[in-house]
Design an enzyme around this catalytic site. Structure first.
Site, PDB file in Angstrom:
ATOM      1  N   MET A  30      16.524  21.014  31.059  1.00  0.00           N
ATOM      2  CA  MET A  30      16.605  20.827  29.605  1.00  0.00           C
ATOM      3  C   MET A  30      15.185  20.752  29.026  1.00  0.00           C
ATOM      4  SD  MET A  30      19.963  18.610  28.803  1.00  0.00           S
ATOM      5  CE  MET A  30      19.306  17.015  29.205  1.00  0.00           C
ATOM      6  N   ALA A  32      11.097  19.692  28.672  1.00  0.00           N
ATOM      7  CA  ALA A  32      10.252  18.502  28.843  1.00  0.00           C
ATOM      8  C   ALA A  32       9.872  18.398  30.321  1.00  0.00           C
ATOM      9  CB  ALA A  32      10.952  17.242  28.349  1.00  0.00           C
ATOM     10  N   LEU A  33       9.378  19.512  30.832  1.00  0.00           N
ATOM     11  CA  LEU A  33       9.189  19.645  32.284  1.00  0.00           C
ATOM     12  C   LEU A  33       8.106  18.713  32.819  1.00  0.00           C
ATOM     13  CD1 LEU A  33       9.401  23.555  32.523  1.00  0.00           C
ATOM     14  CD2 LEU A  33      11.239  21.867  32.820  1.00  0.00           C
ATOM     15  N   HIS A  34       8.387  18.117  33.971  1.00  0.00           N
ATOM     16  CA  HIS A  34       7.438  17.214  34.627  1.00  0.00           C
ATOM     17  C   HIS A  34       7.363  17.576  36.107  1.00  0.00           C
ATOM     18  CE1 HIS A  34      11.129  15.375  35.941  1.00  0.00           C
ATOM     19  NE2 HIS A  34      11.446  14.978  34.723  1.00  0.00           N
ATOM     20  N   HIS A  37      10.560  18.601  37.985  1.00  0.00           N
ATOM     21  CA  HIS A  37      10.990  19.986  37.776  1.00  0.00           C
ATOM     22  C   HIS A  37      10.079  20.943  38.565  1.00  0.00           C
ATOM     23  CE1 HIS A  37      12.374  18.113  33.871  1.00  0.00           C
ATOM     24  NE2 HIS A  37      13.485  18.647  34.316  1.00  0.00           N
ATOM     25  N   SER A 188      10.698  10.729  35.422  1.00  0.00           N
ATOM     26  CA  SER A 188      11.711  11.084  34.434  1.00  0.00           C
ATOM     27  C   SER A 188      11.013  11.253  33.088  1.00  0.00           C
ATOM     28  CB  SER A 188      12.741   9.949  34.343  1.00  0.00           C
ATOM     29  OG  SER A 188      13.432  10.010  33.126  1.00  0.00           O
TER      30      SER A 188
HETATM   31  O1  PAF Z   1      19.688  17.675  34.808  1.00  0.00           O
HETATM   32  C1  PAF Z   1      19.569  18.287  33.717  1.00  0.00           C
HETATM   33  O2  PAF Z   1      18.465  18.494  33.211  1.00  0.00           O
HETATM   34  C2  PAF Z   1      20.826  18.773  33.000  1.00  0.00           C
HETATM   35  O3  PAF Z   1      21.879  17.888  33.177  1.00  0.00           O
HETATM   36  C3  PAF Z   1      21.238  20.200  33.405  1.00  0.00           C
HETATM   37  C4  PAF Z   1      21.630  20.278  34.862  1.00  0.00           C
HETATM   38  C5  PAF Z   1      20.089  21.170  33.127  1.00  0.00           C
HETATM   39  C6  PAF Z   1      22.439  20.633  32.564  1.00  0.00           C
HETATM   40  O4  PAF Z   1      22.159  20.646  31.201  1.00  0.00           O
END
Ligand code: PAF
Length: 284
Positions: A30, A32-34, A37, A188
């Site tokens: 979703m 807001a990568l950290h 990810h 997070s």
């Molecule tokens: O873990 C997440 O960021 C979300 O729940 C996902 C798996 C991308 C689904 O929207």
């Protein structure tokens, strides 16, 4: 790195990769990568596959509008993190393509009962329906692939695995280890909302998991978790020991590897964490 925004070209991209004999790896996010990810992108890349990452803030998995509105959106920074960590194709689908009926309810919903009804599912009604529905759509568009998920959301991974099994989706789920800051806090995007004091208090979650003993029954393990969280003043949502595939709460006559999961509020921010635990049945 290729950047796509519509479902048709995303589907075509995945089809073309497979036609060339490449494996496809999908990393749903979703944004807001950290570093958590980034570790998924790197694991996907190391597997030798072409890596597709999706960036879509899915409104259907948020309980209240304020939480959805407050969710951080950093698309420019996200593109840099994706590119630097081996993503070949970053897809940012539009809301209208993903959920054409929104803000009206979408008639089609995927629900995973049992696992999806407890802990996070009980605390956040509708959350896992939103997750399962969007992940089904991401899988349906991408097609045959391996999909990478972080185990910080351990229950989410279990829900997705169950769904893939029940619907025979052509996707292999890969769960990746939790990434922690040096002090133990599970990474997070919500951590950024904490003050210095809040962050210190939040360390109680990982500390509670480290307090587990390799030789206690379930109720004693639960008590350890609660004691540490309560001592730190964390408002506990749950502190539970479960069987890791069914998510049934463990009894004191059970032995063997299980999962401990904790969730709580710190400065109004909802945090979760989990770790493996071994139970030893209570002697009669
Ligand atoms: O873990 C997440 O960021 C979300 O729940 C996902 C798996 C991308 C689904 O929207």
């Amino acid at each position: 790195m290729e950047q796509l925004g519509d479902i048709k070209s995303w589907r075509r991209y995945a089809d073309e990769q497979r036609a060339r004999g490449r494996d496809v790896a999908l990393v749903p996010t979703m944004g807001a990568l950290h570093d958590g990810h980034a570790s998924l992108f790197r694991a996907a890349k190391q597997s030798g596959a072409v890596v597709i990452a999706t960036l879509f803030v899915n409104p259907r998995q948020f309980g209240d509008a304020a939480d959805l509105k407050a969710y951080p959106r950093t698309p420019h920074e996200d593109a840099v993190v994706a590119k630097e960590n081996g993503v070949d194709c970053l897809v940012e689908p539009s809301l209208v393509e993903m959920w054409p009926d929104y803000p009206e309810a979408t008639p089609t919903t995927v629900s995973v009962h049992g696992i999806g009804d407890v802990l996070e599912g009980a605390e956040r009604p509708g959350h896992f329906d939103g997750v399962a529905s969007v992940v089904t759509k991401l899988f349906s568009i991408t097609g045959l692939c391996r999909a990478y998920f972080g185990e910080k959301d351990f229950q989410q991974v279990a829900v997705v695995r169950q769904m893939v099994r029940d619907l025979a989706l052509p996707v292999q789920i890969v769960g990746c280890p939790i990434v922690r800051d040096p002090d133990g806090l599970a990474i997070s995007s919500r951590n950024d909302l904490l003050s210095v004091e809040g962050r210190a208090q939040a360390l109680a979650l990982s500390r509670s998991l480290r307090s587990l003993s390799p030789a206690d029954p379930a109720s004693a393990q639960r008590r350890r978790l609660r004691d540490v969280l309560e001592a730190a003043g964390v408002e506990i949502a749950y502190a539970e020991i479960v069987e890791p595939t069914t998510f049934k709460a463990c009894r004191d006559d059970e032995s063997g590897p299980r999962r401990a999961l904790v969730a709580g509020l710190v400065e109004g921010v909802r945090l979760i964490d989990n770790a493996p635990v071994t139970l030893v049945a209570q002697a009669h």
